[in-house]
Design a protein around this motif. Sequence first.
Motif, PDB file in Angstrom:
ATOM      1  N   ASN A 206      45.909  39.263  44.061  1.00 14.14           N
ATOM      2  CA  ASN A 206      45.001  39.938  44.960  1.00 14.14           C
ATOM      3  C   ASN A 206      43.593  39.217  44.960  1.00 14.14           C
ATOM      4  OD1 ASN A 206      43.224  41.593  46.523  1.00 14.14           O
ATOM      5  ND2 ASN A 206      43.878  43.497  45.750  1.00 14.14           N
ATOM      6  N   ILE A 207      42.942  38.682  46.051  1.00 16.08           N
ATOM      7  CA  ILE A 207      41.857  37.842  45.973  1.00 16.08           C
ATOM      8  C   ILE A 207      40.745  38.868  45.846  1.00 16.08           C
ATOM      9  CG2 ILE A 207      41.099  38.282  48.345  1.00 16.08           C
ATOM     10  CD1 ILE A 207      40.384  35.420  48.145  1.00 16.08           C
ATOM     11  N   GLU A 208      40.809  40.143  45.616  1.00 15.01           N
ATOM     12  CA  GLU A 208      39.703  41.031  45.316  1.00 15.01           C
ATOM     13  C   GLU A 208      39.756  41.459  43.948  1.00 15.01           C
ATOM     14  OE1 GLU A 208      40.314  44.317  47.846  1.00 15.01           O
ATOM     15  OE2 GLU A 208      39.884  43.448  49.609  1.00 15.01           O
ATOM     16  N   THR A 209      40.642  40.991  43.218  1.00  6.93           N
ATOM     17  CA  THR A 209      40.854  41.221  41.511  1.00  6.93           C
ATOM     18  C   THR A 209      40.854  40.008  40.942  1.00  6.93           C
ATOM     19  OG1 THR A 209      41.940  43.241  42.044  1.00  6.93           O
ATOM     20  CG2 THR A 209      41.939  42.401  39.998  1.00  6.93           C
ATOM     21  N   SER A 221      35.764  44.118  36.717  1.00  6.22           N
ATOM     22  CA  SER A 221      34.515  43.759  37.126  1.00  6.22           C
ATOM     23  C   SER A 221      33.538  43.938  35.905  1.00  6.22           C
ATOM     24  CB  SER A 221      34.055  44.382  38.355  1.00  6.22           C
ATOM     25  OG  SER A 221      34.004  45.685  38.232  1.00  6.22           O
ATOM     26  N   TYR A 252      34.255  34.302  53.005  1.00  5.92           N
ATOM     27  CA  TYR A 252      35.637  34.454  52.624  1.00  5.92           C
ATOM     28  C   TYR A 252      35.812  34.812  51.358  1.00  5.92           C
ATOM     29  CZ  TYR A 252      40.783  34.691  52.323  1.00  5.92           C
ATOM     30  OH  TYR A 252      41.939  34.869  52.201  1.00  5.92           O
ATOM     31  N   TYR A 253      35.377  34.071  50.377  1.00  8.40           N
ATOM     32  CA  TYR A 253      35.653  34.158  48.760  1.00  8.40           C
ATOM     33  C   TYR A 253      34.570  35.131  48.313  1.00  8.40           C
ATOM     34  CZ  TYR A 253      39.013  30.303  49.666  1.00  8.40           C
ATOM     35  OH  TYR A 253      39.793  29.508  49.960  1.00  8.40           O
ATOM     36  N   PRO A 254      35.005  35.807  47.309  1.00  5.62           N
ATOM     37  CA  PRO A 254      33.808  36.694  46.661  1.00  5.62           C
ATOM     38  C   PRO A 254      32.877  35.589  45.905  1.00  5.62           C
ATOM     39  CG  PRO A 254      36.090  37.459  45.910  1.00  5.62           C
ATOM     40  CD  PRO A 254      36.186  36.141  46.657  1.00  5.62           C
ATOM     41  N   ARG A 257      33.064  33.321  42.579  1.00  8.71           N
ATOM     42  CA  ARG A 257      34.282  33.133  42.043  1.00  8.71           C
ATOM     43  C   ARG A 257      35.138  32.120  42.614  1.00  8.71           C
ATOM     44  NH1 ARG A 257      38.187  37.972  42.948  1.00  8.71           N
ATOM     45  NH2 ARG A 257      36.319  39.192  41.617  1.00  8.71           N
TER      46      ARG A 257
END
Length: 467
Positions: A206-209, A221, A252-254, A257
């Motif tokens: 998951n790109i959000e984690t 986080s 698009y990317y955090p 990161r």
Amino acid sequence: MIITKKVTYISFLFFIAFTSLKAQQVSRQYPEVGKPIPEFTLHDIHQYSTQQVSSKDLEGKFVILYFWSRFCAGTVKSLSRINAISEQFKGKAEIILVGGEPASAKNSYMLPGHEPGMDALKVLYNRLSEKQGMQIPVAYDPGLFQRFVPGGYVPHAVWINDKGIVKAVTNTLRVEDLEMFLKGKPFEFNDRSFKAQQEQKRHKYNIETPFLVDGNGGSGSEFMYRSLLAKFRHDVPGIPLSIKEVCEDQGYYPKGRLEGYATLEQLYKLAYLGYMAVPMGDSKKPEHPQDYNHVLLELKDTTPFTNYDYEKGDHVYVYSLIVPPNKATPEYLKQVMQRDLENYFGYKAQVETRILPYWSIRLSDKAKRKLKTKGGDYAYSGDNFTKIGYKNVSVDVFLKSLFYLTISGEEIPILNETGMKENIDVPEMDVLVSDFSEIKKFLNKLGFTVEISKKPFRAVVISDTTN
């Protein structure tokens, strides 16, 4: 009352049994490693003894079903290699191409020449076969494709031994593995079966984690900095093409990161140049024209850079670098990444300017006058693989579409040095865009010259620390 309870209990057991049976039936639709191949029939086979063959007909033979579609350029490019392997093992193993497309293809956005439809796939294969002398059997079976290829991702190879048992489901086909397969010996592969992919979803990326953070001891986080190197995983996406992409506030990317899989060459390009893919030179808006698209290796052992394998994961890594958003600048991330690579692998690396070869593309004045557009709306014709044509297109766009399959690291830099600012018209012509020599012949017919030249480039030079 007691009778009611028994009826309810029996009904419940029947429901469980029915549900379990239904689940088993669904799972048996897909090949599963170590189990008999689900029954199937291949339809519309060409270059084979019959036009239709069933799984029972194939018993006693070593068979590989190689599923492909027009929507993956790399897979289309691989067909000539698979044909050569088929010829090499003729009489020992039957390799059958199975062309199809996902059920969702008709609702997906397609580029010109990529519109869905089996007729278009057949036309493409016939053109490839004619140009490359394909002798391998090919079936056109969208039904089996959709049944055996979960998600529609290709290439997708199903290996069936002479006992009808699935021995592997892979996304590649290699000679050394085929030799082990025929001997009945195990070989290392990344399981791409439906069951394996379902198992992977339990730990889906998951790109959000942040990668490998599972909440143990707190949320993912809470830390401020992290650098991590791990073995390659297929469910993790490729690393961003440039460090700049993770330094933007609304990208698009955090922000902060930098994370994904990459080869060593790609990691070193990111760390020292700031981006991974050196594009073909654009004459109007040059992007990094001074940079070379290969790292220069001055090593006793170059295999960690040259012998990477996405199937086995050899010399391919997942790299994760996370810093606070306020520290996310390209220069800072490059500095941290350079230190990480030195700690991880021990090589000496630096950027040097050297005189290096490249492909120079030019146009004579006569050819410029001949190709200059006659106006009208921009238009493309072709199939992206065996023929191409344009109306009112820039030289840069034309060349990039022509070299898109050969520019990905296989060739030295290709620079547009035509100096032509006007758009051009290119009549639709046959050209095998996976073959660099064919592209050069095609360009020569149009009046382009494609020659090796040399000039100074910035290049990443990697050497042993003992040098």
